[in-house]
Design a protein around this motif. Sequence first.
Motif, mmCIF file in Angstrom:
data_model
loop_
_atom_site.group_PDB
_atom_site.id
_atom_site.type_symbol
_atom_site.label_atom_id
_atom_site.label_comp_id
_atom_site.label_asym_id
_atom_site.label_seq_id
_atom_site.Cartn_x
_atom_site.Cartn_y
_atom_site.Cartn_z
ATOM 1 N N GLU A 1 -71.476 -30.703 74.222
ATOM 2 C CA GLU A 1 -72.162 -31.566 73.433
ATOM 3 C C GLU A 1 -71.418 -32.210 72.359
ATOM 4 O O GLU A 1 -70.739 -31.330 71.631
ATOM 5 C CB GLU A 1 -73.514 -31.077 73.008
ATOM 6 C CG GLU A 1 -74.610 -30.635 73.737
ATOM 7 C CD GLU A 1 -76.059 -30.218 73.491
ATOM 8 O OE1 GLU A 1 -76.958 -31.001 73.835
ATOM 9 O OE2 GLU A 1 -76.108 -29.472 72.636
ATOM 10 N N ALA A 2 -71.666 -33.368 72.241
ATOM 11 C CA ALA A 2 -70.673 -33.999 71.096
ATOM 12 C C ALA A 2 -71.472 -35.325 70.637
ATOM 13 O O ALA A 2 -72.010 -35.915 71.534
ATOM 14 C CB ALA A 2 -69.263 -34.346 71.267
ATOM 15 N N ASP A 3 -70.981 -36.008 69.466
ATOM 16 C CA ASP A 3 -71.532 -37.574 69.262
ATOM 17 C C ASP A 3 -70.870 -38.436 69.891
ATOM 18 O O ASP A 3 -71.459 -39.677 70.203
ATOM 19 C CB ASP A 3 -71.558 -37.697 67.841
ATOM 20 C CG ASP A 3 -72.255 -36.749 67.028
ATOM 21 O OD1 ASP A 3 -73.395 -36.372 67.184
ATOM 22 O OD2 ASP A 3 -71.933 -36.245 65.893
ATOM 23 N N SER A 4 -69.744 -38.188 70.399
ATOM 24 C CA SER A 4 -68.873 -39.343 70.887
ATOM 25 C C SER A 4 -67.727 -38.744 71.747
ATOM 26 O O SER A 4 -67.425 -37.331 71.788
ATOM 27 C CB SER A 4 -68.277 -40.322 70.029
ATOM 28 O OG SER A 4 -67.315 -39.745 69.178
ATOM 29 N N PRO A 5 -67.130 -39.387 72.813
ATOM 30 C CA PRO A 5 -66.007 -38.925 73.553
ATOM 31 C C PRO A 5 -64.948 -38.399 72.597
ATOM 32 O O PRO A 5 -64.181 -37.538 72.766
ATOM 33 C CB PRO A 5 -65.734 -40.028 74.510
ATOM 34 C CG PRO A 5 -66.746 -40.929 74.728
ATOM 35 C CD PRO A 5 -67.456 -40.804 73.387
ATOM 36 N N ARG A 6 -64.554 -39.047 71.556
ATOM 37 C CA ARG A 6 -63.585 -38.783 70.610
ATOM 38 C C ARG A 6 -63.937 -37.427 70.169
ATOM 39 O O ARG A 6 -63.098 -36.446 69.983
ATOM 40 C CB ARG A 6 -63.478 -39.949 69.511
ATOM 41 C CG ARG A 6 -62.402 -39.449 68.675
ATOM 42 C CD ARG A 6 -62.320 -40.707 67.490
ATOM 43 N NE ARG A 6 -61.179 -40.199 66.734
ATOM 44 C CZ ARG A 6 -60.692 -41.214 65.537
ATOM 45 N NH1 ARG A 6 -61.504 -42.374 65.747
ATOM 46 N NH2 ARG A 6 -59.997 -40.843 64.715
ATOM 47 N N ALA A 7 -64.999 -37.191 69.747
ATOM 48 C CA ALA A 7 -65.468 -35.986 68.904
ATOM 49 C C ALA A 7 -65.478 -34.813 70.075
ATOM 50 O O ALA A 7 -65.113 -33.842 69.731
ATOM 51 C CB ALA A 7 -66.993 -36.038 68.413
ATOM 52 N N ALA A 8 -65.855 -35.155 71.309
ATOM 53 C CA ALA A 8 -65.516 -34.150 72.403
ATOM 54 C C ALA A 8 -64.287 -33.614 72.478
ATOM 55 O O ALA A 8 -63.708 -32.571 72.598
ATOM 56 C CB ALA A 8 -66.007 -34.467 73.740
ATOM 57 N N ARG A 9 -63.245 -34.530 72.415
ATOM 58 C CA ARG A 9 -61.765 -34.468 72.620
ATOM 59 C C ARG A 9 -61.364 -33.497 71.622
ATOM 60 O O ARG A 9 -60.373 -32.588 71.494
ATOM 61 C CB ARG A 9 -60.972 -35.610 72.582
ATOM 62 C CG ARG A 9 -61.173 -36.271 73.726
ATOM 63 C CD ARG A 9 -60.268 -37.343 73.946
ATOM 64 N NE ARG A 9 -60.413 -38.174 75.362
ATOM 65 C CZ ARG A 9 -60.985 -39.312 75.238
ATOM 66 N NH1 ARG A 9 -62.007 -39.721 74.330
ATOM 67 N NH2 ARG A 9 -61.272 -39.755 76.532
ATOM 68 N N GLN A 10 -61.895 -33.733 70.090
ATOM 69 C CA GLN A 10 -61.525 -33.042 69.073
ATOM 70 C C GLN A 10 -62.128 -31.442 69.065
ATOM 71 O O GLN A 10 -61.376 -30.565 68.804
ATOM 72 C CB GLN A 10 -62.250 -33.589 67.629
ATOM 73 C CG GLN A 10 -61.540 -35.025 67.426
ATOM 74 C CD GLN A 10 -62.121 -35.666 66.088
ATOM 75 O OE1 GLN A 10 -63.234 -35.202 65.715
ATOM 76 N NE2 GLN A 10 -61.553 -36.602 65.577
ATOM 77 N N GLN A 11 -63.186 -31.316 69.661
ATOM 78 C CA GLN A 11 -63.602 -29.989 69.896
ATOM 79 C C GLN A 11 -62.919 -29.311 70.728
ATOM 80 O O GLN A 11 -62.375 -28.070 70.842
ATOM 81 C CB GLN A 11 -65.127 -30.030 70.229
ATOM 82 C CG GLN A 11 -66.136 -30.420 69.632
ATOM 83 C CD GLN A 11 -67.592 -30.091 70.045
ATOM 84 O OE1 GLN A 11 -67.868 -29.384 70.841
ATOM 85 N NE2 GLN A 11 -68.413 -31.120 69.597
ATOM 86 N N LEU A 12 -62.471 -30.028 72.016
ATOM 87 C CA LEU A 12 -61.465 -29.081 72.865
ATOM 88 C C LEU A 12 -60.096 -28.918 72.216
ATOM 89 O O LEU A 12 -59.518 -27.746 72.618
ATOM 90 C CB LEU A 12 -61.195 -30.142 73.840
ATOM 91 C CG LEU A 12 -62.342 -30.425 75.122
ATOM 92 C CD1 LEU A 12 -61.999 -31.538 75.942
ATOM 93 C CD2 LEU A 12 -63.048 -29.120 75.743
#
Length: 405
Positions: free
Chosen positions: A21-32
């Motif tokens: 779960e993330a606010d945006s694809p960019r935030a999802a990449r940062q989590q990864l």
Amino acid sequence: MGAFEYTALGSGGRRNRGTLEADSPRAARQQLRAKGLIPLEVSAASEGNSRAKASLFASGPSLGIKQLALLTRQIATLLRAGIPLEETLGAIANQSRNQKVRRIVLAVRARVLEGHSFAQALSDFPRAFPKLYCATVEAGEHSGHLDEVLERLGDYTENQQQFRQKVQLALIYPLVLVVICVLVVTGLMVYVVPDVIDVFTGTGQVLPMATQILVAISGFIASWGWLFPPVLIALVILSMVLLRRPAIRLRFDHQLLELPVIGWLVRGGQSARYIGTLAILTGSSVPLVQAMGIACGVMNNEFLKVRLEAAQKFVREGGSLRRALEDAEYFPPMMIYMIASGESSGTLDQMLVRAAESQEQDLQNAVTAFVSLFEPIMLLVMAAIVLFIVMAIMMPIMSMNQLVV
């Protein structure tokens, strides 16, 4: 916050797939990246589902009936404990070890957080949540008793799963028996019978009729037996193609209902499914006419579906459900009587539940009896085949003994 499916490289170049779960694809990449993963592909779960729907060979992820029953029971339990829906879905997704279930639940949660209703979010996964399921959830949301409706859905799906499991377990031994018997008889006809018969044909003796038939069958299997599997596969594929034509499917389903024993089982199964669907929908405050339309959609027999669509039209125009199902002609009289009693007393939803339980019990008893009879019948058939082979081989031997005497 939405759900995103990702493909990333981990330590040692290992490819990992999952959902987060993330606010945006960019935030999802940062989590990864924070987890030490190198993101290769990140896409919204709903987008992945849309691509699957557009594919010719896939229409989104699916859930088995056992997984659906467990998921439904978990949601109902947490909702009954007073936990909000979005927190319930998040908790279930976090504790789920099945990646497919986790992906579906997170995608549904994302849709709910976007402002969609729970039923609308579930409808994005038609293979995972059937039309009946979504319609019942929608009725529960409108009535404000979603937890009770989900409890009822959990009972329904668990009963379906248990009945299917009973039938599958009961069929395992007879099917194994049939396969072994077919292999044994084929081996006898191909490898044993020809060598034995050659002994008699070499003496110039006139073979009995049973032995001649056995020789003909053995020769045919030895010469053309390899054609059986591809021909059988071709016939199955041809049947599937032909049954996709509406006129042929309609005629086939009509004839299926008229068969002596199989037709009775099909009628029982279809009526149990229809009445069970009506019971769960009307019990969830779905209007009767709308419930009849949804119940038609879960039917497998096209001919009976046409009859029930006419019954829905009859009820919409003011007719009674009892008369509509009587005109359909394929429902048990006891079921019709219980429905008539419910209509006259104003307790139709309760009578539908009783009628569904009665019909499902009758169907389970019939299937159990049919499976129980199948095993001894197959034993008798295979014993008769083996007896024929033995007698066809023994008759020339007995003839030779008489000539010697």
